[in-house]
Design a protein around this motif. Sequence first.
Motif, PDB file in Angstrom:
ATOM      1  N   VAL A 396       0.769  -1.050  -0.021  1.00  0.00           N
ATOM      2  CA  VAL A 396      -0.085   0.134  -0.051  1.00  0.00           C
ATOM      3  C   VAL A 396       0.986   1.336   0.083  1.00  0.00           C
ATOM      4  O   VAL A 396       0.645   2.109  -0.937  1.00  0.00           O
ATOM      5  CB  VAL A 396      -1.195   0.098   1.276  1.00  0.00           C
ATOM      6  N   MET A 397       1.690   1.167   0.917  1.00  0.00           N
ATOM      7  CA  MET A 397       2.676   2.709   1.118  1.00  0.00           C
ATOM      8  C   MET A 397       3.636   2.691  -0.276  1.00  0.00           C
ATOM      9  O   MET A 397       3.724   3.968  -0.756  1.00  0.00           O
ATOM     10  CB  MET A 397       3.364   2.397   2.163  1.00  0.00           C
ATOM     11  N   LEU A 398       4.009   1.569  -0.791  1.00  0.00           N
ATOM     12  CA  LEU A 398       4.794   1.814  -2.070  1.00  0.00           C
ATOM     13  C   LEU A 398       3.856   2.189  -3.277  1.00  0.00           C
ATOM     14  O   LEU A 398       4.340   3.227  -4.315  1.00  0.00           O
ATOM     15  CB  LEU A 398       5.778   0.582  -2.201  1.00  0.00           C
ATOM     16  N   TYR A 399       2.759   1.600  -3.296  1.00  0.00           N
ATOM     17  CA  TYR A 399       1.831   1.767  -4.245  1.00  0.00           C
ATOM     18  C   TYR A 399       1.478   3.319  -4.354  1.00  0.00           C
ATOM     19  O   TYR A 399       1.473   4.099  -5.414  1.00  0.00           O
ATOM     20  CB  TYR A 399       0.588   0.941  -4.355  1.00  0.00           C
ATOM     21  N   ARG A 400       1.224   3.827  -3.250  1.00  0.00           N
ATOM     22  CA  ARG A 400       0.768   5.367  -3.175  1.00  0.00           C
ATOM     23  C   ARG A 400       1.785   6.159  -3.355  1.00  0.00           C
ATOM     24  O   ARG A 400       1.686   7.242  -4.114  1.00  0.00           O
ATOM     25  CB  ARG A 400       0.418   5.567  -1.662  1.00  0.00           C
ATOM     26  N   ALA A 401       3.036   5.997  -2.984  1.00  0.00           N
ATOM     27  CA  ALA A 401       4.212   6.850  -3.381  1.00  0.00           C
ATOM     28  C   ALA A 401       4.517   6.733  -4.862  1.00  0.00           C
ATOM     29  O   ALA A 401       4.710   7.605  -5.462  1.00  0.00           O
ATOM     30  CB  ALA A 401       5.591   6.148  -2.563  1.00  0.00           C
ATOM     31  N   PHE A 402       4.379   5.414  -5.473  1.00  0.00           N
ATOM     32  CA  PHE A 402       4.448   5.369  -6.747  1.00  0.00           C
ATOM     33  C   PHE A 402       3.470   5.920  -7.748  1.00  0.00           C
ATOM     34  O   PHE A 402       3.747   6.838  -8.589  1.00  0.00           O
ATOM     35  CB  PHE A 402       4.296   3.741  -7.182  1.00  0.00           C
ATOM     36  N   VAL A 403       2.144   6.262  -7.207  1.00  0.00           N
ATOM     37  CA  VAL A 403       1.189   6.870  -8.022  1.00  0.00           C
ATOM     38  C   VAL A 403       1.105   8.377  -7.731  1.00  0.00           C
ATOM     39  O   VAL A 403       1.066   9.166  -8.561  1.00  0.00           O
ATOM     40  CB  VAL A 403      -0.241   6.452  -7.434  1.00  0.00           C
ATOM     41  N   GLU A 404       1.387   8.568  -6.447  1.00  0.00           N
ATOM     42  CA  GLU A 404       1.349  10.072  -5.881  1.00  0.00           C
ATOM     43  C   GLU A 404       2.822  10.751  -5.906  1.00  0.00           C
ATOM     44  O   GLU A 404       2.901  12.021  -5.732  1.00  0.00           O
ATOM     45  CB  GLU A 404       0.676  10.310  -4.691  1.00  0.00           C
TER      46      GLU A 404
END
Length: 672
Positions: A396-404
């Motif tokens: 979750v954290m890496l996906y959010r950082a990746f997207v945002e």
Amino acid sequence: MTTLAPPPARERGHRAAPPARSDRLRRVFTGAPDDPRWARPVLWAILVLATALYAWNLSSVTGNSFYDAAVYSGTQSWKAFFFGALDAGSFITVDKPPFALWVMGLSARLFGYGTWQLALPMVAVGVGSVALLYRMVKRDFGAVAGSIAALALTLTPITVAINRDTNPDPILVFLMLLGAAALLKAVRTGRLLPLVWSGVAIGFAFNTKMMQAYVVLPAFFVVYLWAARGSLGRRVRNLVVGTVALVVSSAWWMVVVDLIPASSRPYIGGSTDNTVWDLVIGYNGFGRIFGASSSVGSQGNGASFGGEAGLYRLFNSIMGGQISWLIPFALVALVAGLVLRGRAPRTDPKRAALLLWGGWFVLHYLTFALAEGTFHPYYVTAMAPGVAALAGIGAVMLYRAFVEGSAAKWAWVLPSAIAASTVWAVVLLQRVSGSGTLYTVAEVVAGVAGAAAVLGLLLGRFTKRHRLMGFAALAAIVGLLAGPAAYSVSAATTASTNGTNPTAGPNTGGGMGGGGGMGGSGERPSGEAPSGEAPSGEAPGGTANASRSESSTGGGMGGGGTQVSSAMITYLKKHQDGATWLVAVATDQTASSIILESGEPVISMGGWSGSDNAMTLAKLKSLVKAGKLHYIVISDSGQGSSNSEISTWVKKNGTAVSDYSGLYRLDASDVG
């Protein structure tokens, strides 16, 4: 004129009214009102999957006959139950504290003694651990993170294997998770009581597998001291009180047992001086870490069933397929997560959770990788919650950082973590290529889905297609869990023949059996697990047990190789003549197999390895003179002066039973 509605109760400083009973029942199936609609059905699906994997075809479960025999003995005697004795006569204990035996024993007393009755508590706590991990991760990181963590734990191969066994590890993991949940609550609220309950939970875990329960304590202490609410003085005071609760709940059984005169209790199996304290620091403590070279832990021996000690151990051909699938991703997730929360306040609950799960993972990894004493693959199931939690949180954290994230570095962290874990999964599956279609399919799925995930994420980010990135993230989950799923399905559907050292997936050469728990060594005990048909109070024998015991090796004071056959057991029962114990043999392995077949108490004179000083010549003479023991198995080989002394005396004064090599009859008249 417009009338403004009053603010919600919690905004006015009041506690909201509790939901009605019907609402609480509905939320069991639908979740909290602010949860995504899919969250609770997905959780139930994961729990159903976990139950199916852990409980499928329990009649094929062999179980650890060492612990099975002790549980059976506990159903025949409350004294044996309390002490965790191997035999109903309470001559010697198993080499672990008895809490797991108590749980299985109560199940057996309630439902009758049999395979599923002993396995039922393990399945229950295994599924409970999945649910508890979901709740803990979801609270701080959301339903997606919680679901991924729960699924990763469910599909950890060694966890599936051990949850289908009667070793104490599933209970250990559940108690440690209870302790972690209470600790995080104490951190969030600053209250003392949750910290006390955390100490109590770890104390019960100590009474399950002793020092292994304490592996997580450094992380617990650091997280509470750093992140809990309140002043430093209050945190230190609370931690002192919590530590007192930990010590009391850990030590009460040990103190009680060691205060009882040795003549009134069983010998403490695995100890060198017949005390639980020696068992804690030696056989189940430093002996596991330092092996035979440790002056206080020589009883730990040096047997390793998981490969040579070293940082690479958990990636080798034996251990890799059991636990290492998500370790690359978990490492990246831990480092990146701490960086992302770097400027958060001291009491930030997300960083506290990251520190807890990161500490859980790192401490277990170093302990298991570097331990030079007896090591079994199933020990690492205790590390699985840390790996699974970091996988869910990191996803979750890496996906959010990746997207945002605006920084270019975050465009590469998540794809790199997925790529590294995908490559490792393919390497692991290549190692077992040719072992079956299941692993070939898993290799293809892992490679294709992993590659699609990496390409889809990168393409979606640079073209601003969020839906494509979402599909890529789902592909990553499929790819990274394909290998563990294949191993887990194999563990659940293939009849296990090694309940003492269970593993998942293809045989990789590490299947040699050994003792239970964080200790024990030697060959797997002979004897079948209980049939599941025997009602409470009946002997757990049967034709299956009889057929297996034909090849069981007994041995005298030191192993020997004397055959203890079903015919010999039949002879012993026929000529028991009112004795408390059916026979005395060298080791726990032989004794447990005879107990399971005969349903009678059997003396293990030398404990698991045959080196315990549980039997002395004076004690043997006393038992024979009192009519409590008539038969003893002696081989030509002996270990130690006391063993040689016993062997010499028995051969001189006993009557050899000609039909069974090594078997001697002793009566009161033989004692001078």
